[in-house]
Design an enzyme around this catalytic site. Structure first.
Site, short mmCIF file in Angstrom:
data_model
loop_
_atom_site.label_atom_id
_atom_site.label_comp_id
_atom_site.label_asym_id
_atom_site.label_seq_id
_atom_site.Cartn_x
_atom_site.Cartn_y
_atom_site.Cartn_z
N LYS A 145 38.57 32.44 42.75
CA LYS A 145 37.95 33.05 42.09
C LYS A 145 38.16 33.45 40.82
CE LYS A 145 34.77 33.39 45.48
NZ LYS A 145 34.48 35.28 46.72
N GLY A 146 39.52 34.42 40.66
CA GLY A 146 39.61 35.29 39.87
C GLY A 146 39.86 34.60 38.59
N ASP A 194 40.06 40.92 42.11
CA ASP A 194 38.85 41.57 42.96
C ASP A 194 39.32 42.41 43.74
OD1 ASP A 194 40.83 39.67 44.30
OD2 ASP A 194 38.71 40.52 45.96
N ARG A 204 35.29 42.21 40.34
CA ARG A 204 35.58 41.23 39.76
C ARG A 204 34.66 41.56 38.73
NH1 ARG A 204 38.77 37.81 42.57
NH2 ARG A 204 37.96 37.28 44.36
N PHE A 238 48.82 47.36 41.54
CA PHE A 238 47.82 47.02 42.04
C PHE A 238 46.39 47.04 40.93
CE2 PHE A 238 43.40 44.66 44.28
CZ PHE A 238 44.59 43.48 44.76
N VAL A 239 45.90 45.42 40.22
CA VAL A 239 45.20 45.58 39.09
C VAL A 239 43.36 45.34 39.56
CG1 VAL A 239 46.43 46.08 36.98
CG2 VAL A 239 45.74 43.61 37.84
N ASP A 260 51.77 37.19 40.56
CA ASP A 260 52.71 38.07 41.37
C ASP A 260 54.23 37.64 42.12
OD1 ASP A 260 52.50 40.52 42.77
OD2 ASP A 260 51.41 39.99 44.64
N GLU A 276 45.13 30.59 35.86
CA GLU A 276 44.61 31.76 37.01
C GLU A 276 45.58 32.81 36.75
OE1 GLU A 276 44.69 32.41 39.76
OE2 GLU A 276 45.86 32.07 41.10
N ASP A 277 44.52 33.47 36.91
CA ASP A 277 44.04 35.19 36.60
C ASP A 277 45.84 35.81 36.53
OD1 ASP A 277 44.55 35.00 39.50
OD2 ASP A 277 42.73 36.47 39.98
N LYS A 313 52.93 39.99 36.91
CA LYS A 313 53.70 40.76 37.32
C LYS A 313 54.83 41.01 37.76
CE LYS A 313 50.13 43.16 40.36
NZ LYS A 313 49.77 43.44 41.67
P1 IMP Z 1 51.13 35.44 44.45
O1 IMP Z 1 51.14 34.71 45.00
O2 IMP Z 1 51.40 36.96 44.98
O3 IMP Z 1 51.56 35.25 42.76
O4 IMP Z 1 49.85 36.26 43.99
C1 IMP Z 1 48.68 35.76 43.40
C2 IMP Z 1 47.51 35.80 43.57
O5 IMP Z 1 47.21 36.68 44.21
C3 IMP Z 1 46.39 36.04 42.33
O6 IMP Z 1 45.74 35.30 42.63
C4 IMP Z 1 45.63 36.36 43.14
O7 IMP Z 1 44.34 36.13 43.77
C5 IMP Z 1 45.89 37.77 44.07
N1 IMP Z 1 46.64 39.12 43.36
C6 IMP Z 1 48.03 38.93 43.33
N2 IMP Z 1 48.21 40.52 42.62
C7 IMP Z 1 46.55 41.13 42.07
C8 IMP Z 1 45.89 42.06 41.71
O8 IMP Z 1 47.29 42.76 41.37
N3 IMP Z 1 45.03 42.40 41.92
C9 IMP Z 1 44.26 41.66 41.79
N4 IMP Z 1 44.14 40.53 42.78
C10 IMP Z 1 45.83 40.42 42.78
MG MG Z 2 43.80 34.10 42.30
#
Ligand code: IMP
Ligand code: MG
Length: 175
Positions: free
Chosen positions: A42-43, A158, A164, A151-152, A102, A98-99, A130
């Site tokens: 949903k992000g 969310d 959100r 963490f944002v 990470d 994508e939002d 990030k």
């Molecule tokens: P990744 O798989 O570690 O790259 O994480 C990606 C997903 O984790 C994103 O699509 C977000 O839903 C969530 N996420 C990662 N960092 C944050 C943050 O700082 N705030 C909120 N959601 C996050």
């Molecule tokens: Mg996401």
């Protein structure tokens, strides 16, 4: 809600300005080609809406959702598809919206499954990056902002499904 925000990282005006810049770049790159935006729920909803408003060209939109198991401020790396696309992307020029990226595991999973469907091209547009947290190498073609390892929340992002609707990207107060 606001009392849980330690600081505002990116305000509404900066978000808007950067998204208009991204849209210009995307418009130039996809000139003469069809374009399908895939919003990762949903992000990415807020980002998708503002980006598609800024894109002054024909496009199609579809949605998918993934869930990652594990703790709420860290992605476990184990990702599963919870909502698939409605449309076929075979032969289409696909841009994933994508939002945040990470560890990179979510986008790695998404690109792997979408590649199997033989799109004409597949690129990634992430609002936030990030970068220092990256664990797997995922090529991100369009990045809004590189942010520090905090963490944002807000602007679609969310914590425990809350925040959100904040109109800015902020840092969550450590609780
Ligand atoms: P990744 O798989 O570690 O790259 O994480 C990606 C997903 O984790 C994103 O699509 C977000 O839903 C969530 N996420 C990662 N960092 C944050 C943050 O700082 N705030 C909120 N959601 C996050
Ligand atoms: Mg996401």
């Amino acid at each position: 809600m606001q009392e849980d925000v330690a600081k505002i990282l990116i305000g509404p005006a900066d978000l808007h300005q950067r998204i208009v810049e991204l849209a210009r770049q995307i418009q130039a790159d996809y000139e003469g080609r069809d374009l399908v935006l895939i919003c990762v729920l949903k992000g990415a909803i807020m980002f998708l809406v503002d980006l598609m408003k800024a894109l002054q060209r024909p496009l199609e939109v579809d949605f998918m959702a993934v869930a990652s198991y594990g703790a709420s401020t860290q992605s476990s790396g184990v990702v599963r598809l919870t909502k698939d696309l409605d449309m076929s992307i075979e032969g289409r020029h696909v841009l994933i919206v994508e939002d945040i990226i990470d560890s990179g595991r979510t986008l790695q999973y998404i690109t792997e499954i979408l590649k199997l469907r033989k799109p004409a091209s597949l690129r990634i547009c992430a609002l936030l990056d990030k970068r220092e947290r990256r664990e797997v190498d995922v090529p991100v073609d369009y990045v809004g902002f590189v942010i520090p390892n905090e963490f944002v929340i807000g602007y679609g992002l969310d914590y425990g499904e809350i925040y959100r609707n904040l109109p800015f990207v902020g840092v969550l107060k450590t609780q």
